[in-house]
Design a protein around this motif. Structure first.
Motif, PDB file in Angstrom:
ATOM      1  N   SER A  54       0.831  -1.196   0.000  1.00  0.00           N
ATOM      2  CA  SER A  54       0.000   0.000   0.000  1.00  0.00           C
ATOM      3  C   SER A  54       0.871   1.254   0.000  1.00  0.00           C
ATOM      4  O   SER A  54       2.109   1.175  -0.027  1.00  0.00           O
ATOM      5  CB  SER A  54      -0.898   0.007   1.236  1.00  0.00           C
ATOM      6  OG  SER A  54      -0.141   0.324   2.401  1.00  0.00           O
ATOM      7  N   GLU A  55       0.249   2.407   0.030  1.00  0.00           N
ATOM      8  CA  GLU A  55       0.980   3.669   0.134  1.00  0.00           C
ATOM      9  C   GLU A  55       1.363   3.986   1.569  1.00  0.00           C
ATOM     10  O   GLU A  55       1.969   5.019   1.836  1.00  0.00           O
ATOM     11  CB  GLU A  55       0.133   4.805  -0.454  1.00  0.00           C
ATOM     12  CG  GLU A  55      -0.124   4.657  -1.949  1.00  0.00           C
ATOM     13  CD  GLU A  55      -0.964   5.791  -2.507  1.00  0.00           C
ATOM     14  OE1 GLU A  55      -1.400   6.658  -1.698  1.00  0.00           O
ATOM     15  OE2 GLU A  55      -1.176   5.817  -3.731  1.00  0.00           O
ATOM     16  N   HIS A  56       0.980   3.107   2.490  1.00  0.00           N
ATOM     17  CA  HIS A  56       1.269   3.318   3.915  1.00  0.00           C
ATOM     18  C   HIS A  56       1.912   2.052   4.488  1.00  0.00           C
ATOM     19  O   HIS A  56       1.358   1.384   5.362  1.00  0.00           O
ATOM     20  CB  HIS A  56      -0.017   3.679   4.665  1.00  0.00           C
ATOM     21  CG  HIS A  56      -0.736   4.858   4.081  1.00  0.00           C
ATOM     22  ND1 HIS A  56      -0.296   6.152   4.237  1.00  0.00           N
ATOM     23  CD2 HIS A  56      -1.856   4.925   3.308  1.00  0.00           C
ATOM     24  CE1 HIS A  56      -1.108   6.978   3.609  1.00  0.00           C
ATOM     25  NE2 HIS A  56      -2.065   6.271   3.040  1.00  0.00           N
ATOM     26  N   LYS A  57       3.083   1.748   3.988  1.00  0.00           N
ATOM     27  CA  LYS A  57       3.719   0.469   4.308  1.00  0.00           C
ATOM     28  C   LYS A  57       4.151   0.386   5.770  1.00  0.00           C
ATOM     29  O   LYS A  57       4.094  -0.685   6.369  1.00  0.00           O
ATOM     30  CB  LYS A  57       4.903   0.242   3.367  1.00  0.00           C
ATOM     31  CG  LYS A  57       4.496   0.130   1.899  1.00  0.00           C
ATOM     32  CD  LYS A  57       5.694  -0.056   0.999  1.00  0.00           C
ATOM     33  CE  LYS A  57       5.276  -0.110  -0.468  1.00  0.00           C
ATOM     34  NZ  LYS A  57       4.709   1.189  -0.938  1.00  0.00           N
ATOM     35  N   ASN A  82      10.034   7.436  -0.465  1.00  0.00           N
ATOM     36  CA  ASN A  82       8.973   8.060  -1.243  1.00  0.00           C
ATOM     37  C   ASN A  82       7.655   8.101  -0.476  1.00  0.00           C
ATOM     38  O   ASN A  82       6.779   8.910  -0.793  1.00  0.00           O
ATOM     39  CB  ASN A  82       8.780   7.307  -2.564  1.00  0.00           C
ATOM     40  CG  ASN A  82      10.048   7.256  -3.385  1.00  0.00           C
ATOM     41  OD1 ASN A  82      10.930   8.087  -3.240  1.00  0.00           O
ATOM     42  ND2 ASN A  82      10.167   6.247  -4.246  1.00  0.00           N
ATOM     43  N   GLU A  83       7.524   7.214   0.505  1.00  0.00           N
ATOM     44  CA  GLU A  83       6.345   7.243   1.380  1.00  0.00           C
ATOM     45  C   GLU A  83       6.520   8.271   2.488  1.00  0.00           C
ATOM     46  O   GLU A  83       5.559   8.889   2.938  1.00  0.00           O
ATOM     47  CB  GLU A  83       6.123   5.850   1.986  1.00  0.00           C
ATOM     48  CG  GLU A  83       4.991   5.796   3.006  1.00  0.00           C
ATOM     49  CD  GLU A  83       4.803   4.410   3.588  1.00  0.00           C
ATOM     50  OE1 GLU A  83       4.566   4.316   4.812  1.00  0.00           O
ATOM     51  OE2 GLU A  83       4.891   3.419   2.828  1.00  0.00           O
TER      52      GLU A  83
END
Length: 417
Positions: A54-57, A82-83
């Motif tokens: 996900s974009e919220h690892k 990048n997150e």
């Protein structure tokens, strides 16, 4: 239970662990470490896996740990930046390591001061390991190592980065280059044995995710947590070793007194202090050691130690996120340095300059910095390693190039049949 022959046990344990689809071995190689809990820890088999997508690892990791708080081992790739920040990655990537991968092991074995403990799994697993053959077949193909950058292009790029320093965009940047081989056929277990012999380091490790391998001879700790204290140990400052004892002592002293290397080191110390401040009880960030000089087989390194007390309101995984990636592998200011890294480096870093390590049941953890490491994709035969150094206004581009070759020497030596 005590071990009579630790070297033999390590060889057998690696052969045993590498037979699983997923494993992680972390080895201090006998270096004294006041913050280390183990001399050797072996995690094999994947009882449960997190391959965050996900974009919220980091939030996925937090949930994974809270669902089953216990031992887990994992990889944090550099591009998790990048997150954390508004950044991107555009370079070519021939390895495609997961950005955040953790697993709960089926078997877990720890060694401390020659005492071995099975932390997870049946005690008779040690009998299985002791009956393994400690030796393996050697790599059977010649490996042609290529460079992404010519020396001339490297020097031109360093000079371009120094113009950013002149303009005030950055003070320091860690610029890296990739060396690679295509269609390489190696035995990762054998190569790691050789790497450990050529370059034993305090944060070395073997990480396997199916057909992807990280063979690491890292000398650097990213971050660990002991009790409620966070400790980071950035490296900045390198000098070659000499076989002549008198010359070697002079080299060590010269590094200790080198104003340029001290300037590079203190910039990163300040950066790490700032990163830790985000997670610390106010006023507890401190520099425990500044400009310590430590010897390794090929090089001397200047290492500083920064620590703080973790704020009780901050989850320890958020503390990892807020310090990632390691400041010694980015530059200062950190975000602008990472932007320029994407502009000037030819290759996506991926796992390189990320971190691998473990989280324990009590919320402690220890992660290295993935440097001085071979990355191998067995399916395609792509083998690579990256090396770099700190570029400042005072840097001499040709000397920086030679330092890269010095750092690469152990890895190249390992790959020679």
């Amino acid at each position: 239970m005590s071990i009579r022959d630790l070297h033999s046990f390590k060889q057998k344990a690696l052969v045993w662990a590498a037979a699983f689809d997923v494993c992680c071995i972390l080895d201090s190689n006998g270096y004294a470490d006041p913050y280390g809990n183990f001399d050797l820890i072996i995690a094999a088999g994947d009882q449960k896996v997190l391959n965050a997508r996900s974009e919220h690892k980091f939030n996925e990791l937090k949930a994974f740990y809270e669902q089953q708080p216990g031992w887990m081992f994992g990889l944090l790739s550099y591009d998790l930046k990048n997150e954390i920040e508004q950044l991107g990655s555009t370079g070519a990537d021939q390895h495609n390591f997961p950005e955040l991968f953790f697993f709960i092991p089926q078997y877990l074995i720890a060694v401390k001061k020659n005492a071995i403990t099975v932390l997870k799994g049946p005690a008779d697993i040690l009998d299985t390991i002791n009956h393994m053959e400690p030796t393996v077949a050697k790599a059977n193909t010649a490996i042609e190592i290529q460079s992404r950058l010519s020396k001339a292009l490297y020097i031109k790029t360093v000079e371009a980065l120094q113009q950013h320093i002149v303009r005030g965009d950055i003070y320091e940047i860690n610029f890296c280059q990739e060396f690679f081989a295509e269609h390489a056929v190696i035995d990762p277990v054998n190569i790691y044995h050789k790497l450990s012999e050529v370059s034993p380091t305090p944060f070395s490790g073997f990480f396997k995710i199916k057909d992807q391998y990280i063979l690491s001879a890292s000398p650097e700790r990213f971050l660990c947590k002991r009790g409620n204290r966070l400790i980071s140990q950035p490296i900045k400052g390198t000098a070659r070793r000499s076989k002549d004892a008198k010359e070697d002592a002079l080299i060590k002293q010269a590094l200790r007194e080198n104003a340029k290397e001290q300037a590079e080191n203190v910039m990163i110390v300040d950066l790490v202090r700032n990163d830790l401040t985000k997670s610390a009880v106010k006023g507890t960030v401190q520099v425990d050691e500044l400009f310590g000089i430590y010897g390794f087989p090929q090089v001397y390194q200047m290492i500083s130690t920064i620590s703080c007390e973790l704020d009780a309101e901050v989850h320890f995984i958020d503390a990892i996120k807020q310090a990632f990636p390691m400041g010694s592998m980015t530059g200062a200011p950190k975000v602008k340095a990472m932007e320029l890294i994407e502009t000037y480096e030819c290759t996506k870093r991926g796992a390189y300059s990320g971190a691998m390590g473990y989280i324990s049941p009590d919320g402690g953890f220890d992660f290295n910095v993935i440097i001085r490491s071979l990355l191998y994709q067995a399916e395609t035969g792509y083998l690579s390693f990256q090396v770099g150094g700190a570029i400042t206004y005072a840097s001499q581009a040709a000397a920086e190039y030679e330092e890269c070759l010095l750092k690469a020497s152990a890895l190249v030596q390992t790959l020679i049949p």
